[in-house]
Design a protein around this motif. Sequence first.
Motif, mmCIF file in Angstrom:
data_model
loop_
_atom_site.group_PDB
_atom_site.id
_atom_site.type_symbol
_atom_site.label_atom_id
_atom_site.label_comp_id
_atom_site.label_asym_id
_atom_site.label_seq_id
_atom_site.Cartn_x
_atom_site.Cartn_y
_atom_site.Cartn_z
ATOM 1 N N ASN A 1 54.313 42.866 136.862
ATOM 2 C CA ASN A 1 55.106 43.684 136.344
ATOM 3 C C ASN A 1 56.551 43.519 136.764
ATOM 4 O O ASN A 1 57.562 43.644 136.003
ATOM 5 N N SER A 2 56.839 43.510 138.036
ATOM 6 C CA SER A 2 58.087 43.427 138.805
ATOM 7 C C SER A 2 58.793 41.938 138.193
ATOM 8 O O SER A 2 60.001 42.001 138.065
ATOM 9 N N ALA A 3 57.736 41.146 138.341
ATOM 10 C CA ALA A 3 58.509 39.483 137.830
ATOM 11 C C ALA A 3 58.795 39.555 136.581
ATOM 12 O O ALA A 3 59.894 38.997 136.212
ATOM 13 N N ALA A 4 58.122 40.143 135.630
ATOM 14 C CA ALA A 4 58.688 40.319 134.198
ATOM 15 C C ALA A 4 59.951 40.998 133.943
ATOM 16 O O ALA A 4 60.950 40.665 133.287
ATOM 17 N N ALA A 5 60.125 42.257 135.059
ATOM 18 C CA ALA A 5 61.309 42.865 134.839
ATOM 19 C C ALA A 5 62.512 42.237 135.326
ATOM 20 O O ALA A 5 63.749 42.207 134.958
ATOM 21 N N ARG A 6 62.209 41.329 136.391
ATOM 22 C CA ARG A 6 63.494 40.641 137.043
ATOM 23 C C ARG A 6 64.001 39.505 135.939
ATOM 24 O O ARG A 6 65.091 39.336 135.745
ATOM 25 N N ALA A 7 62.882 38.995 135.320
ATOM 26 C CA ALA A 7 63.163 37.746 134.372
ATOM 27 C C ALA A 7 64.064 38.672 133.109
ATOM 28 O O ALA A 7 64.976 38.036 132.592
ATOM 29 N N TYR A 8 63.580 39.760 132.653
ATOM 30 C CA TYR A 8 64.586 40.314 131.598
ATOM 31 C C TYR A 8 65.853 40.591 132.026
ATOM 32 O O TYR A 8 66.810 40.574 131.533
ATOM 33 N N LEU A 9 66.090 41.294 133.440
ATOM 34 C CA LEU A 9 67.342 41.526 133.845
ATOM 35 C C LEU A 9 68.324 40.253 134.089
ATOM 36 O O LEU A 9 69.325 40.361 133.928
ATOM 37 N N ALA A 10 67.559 39.234 134.307
ATOM 38 C CA ALA A 10 68.352 37.973 134.627
ATOM 39 C C ALA A 10 68.617 37.225 133.323
ATOM 40 O O ALA A 10 69.374 36.175 133.078
ATOM 41 N N GLY A 11 68.046 37.660 132.058
ATOM 42 C CA GLY A 11 68.153 37.244 130.638
ATOM 43 C C GLY A 11 67.397 35.968 130.539
ATOM 44 O O GLY A 11 67.737 34.988 129.941
ATOM 45 N N GLN A 12 66.221 35.785 131.261
ATOM 46 C CA GLN A 12 65.418 34.610 131.270
ATOM 47 C C GLN A 12 64.015 34.813 130.854
ATOM 48 O O GLN A 12 63.335 33.836 130.781
ATOM 49 N N ALA A 13 63.725 35.911 130.334
ATOM 50 C CA ALA A 13 62.174 36.311 129.882
ATOM 51 C C ALA A 13 62.137 35.832 128.557
ATOM 52 O O ALA A 13 63.045 35.449 127.647
ATOM 53 N N PRO A 14 60.847 35.547 128.341
ATOM 54 C CA PRO A 14 60.516 34.909 126.773
ATOM 55 C C PRO A 14 60.772 36.090 125.942
ATOM 56 O O PRO A 14 60.781 37.343 126.310
ATOM 57 N N PHE A 15 61.292 35.973 124.792
ATOM 58 C CA PHE A 15 61.705 36.947 123.737
ATOM 59 C C PHE A 15 62.697 37.951 124.296
ATOM 60 O O PHE A 15 62.447 39.143 124.263
#
Length: 213
Positions: free
Chosen positions: A135-149
């Motif tokens: 979950n933390s990894a997903a949140a970091r990806a969204y915060l960095a603007g790099q998450a899927p979708f």
Amino acid sequence: MSMNPALTTTSYAILGLLSVRPWSTYELARQMDRSVGRIWPRAQSKLYEEPKKLVRHGLARATKEAVGRRPRTVYAITAQGRRALADWLQEPGAGPVLESEQLLKVFFADSGTTADTLGTLRAALAWAEERNQENSAAARAYLAGQAPFQERAAQTVLVGRFLTDYYRFVATWAAWATALVQQWPDDPADASPDRTEIAETLRRASWSTSVDE
């Protein structure tokens, strides 16, 4: 008698994924596992039938493609499917259903040993920590603007916060329960209830105005 099985919540979960983009059946199963499956877990064998059901209802269309020498079917939502999904979203839906084999084993702890219960609580803590890492990894990806979708971050953060708080709750509960169980005798049936903790449970329940004082 209708030849089309009735739509279920799982049907709409698949329809919701198709509203994001077209998927093959294999991709749908993987996406369910990494996202929707955290809040609506279903056996993969069930997931492979749902897209076909949506096609029979006219809510999705199937297209045959080839990946190298391997054929695959890709499903996409139809206009009728988008209307059906929008109609479904107008209803508030049912609340969460808690299902935990670990909690069930704790409930019947008096038929085993204290060591058994402590092992179950360690497993509960490990489960929460493992899920929280993902979950933390997903949140970091969204915060960095790099998450899927990334364009769906406004919606994803709502569910993400729920899951974050849930995993933290399970970990906190497992640590609290472990401290209590460590004071039990070897036979849980001989354990004495901690009335202070019962009173604390009642105090915590008072957050709801519907609870009688």
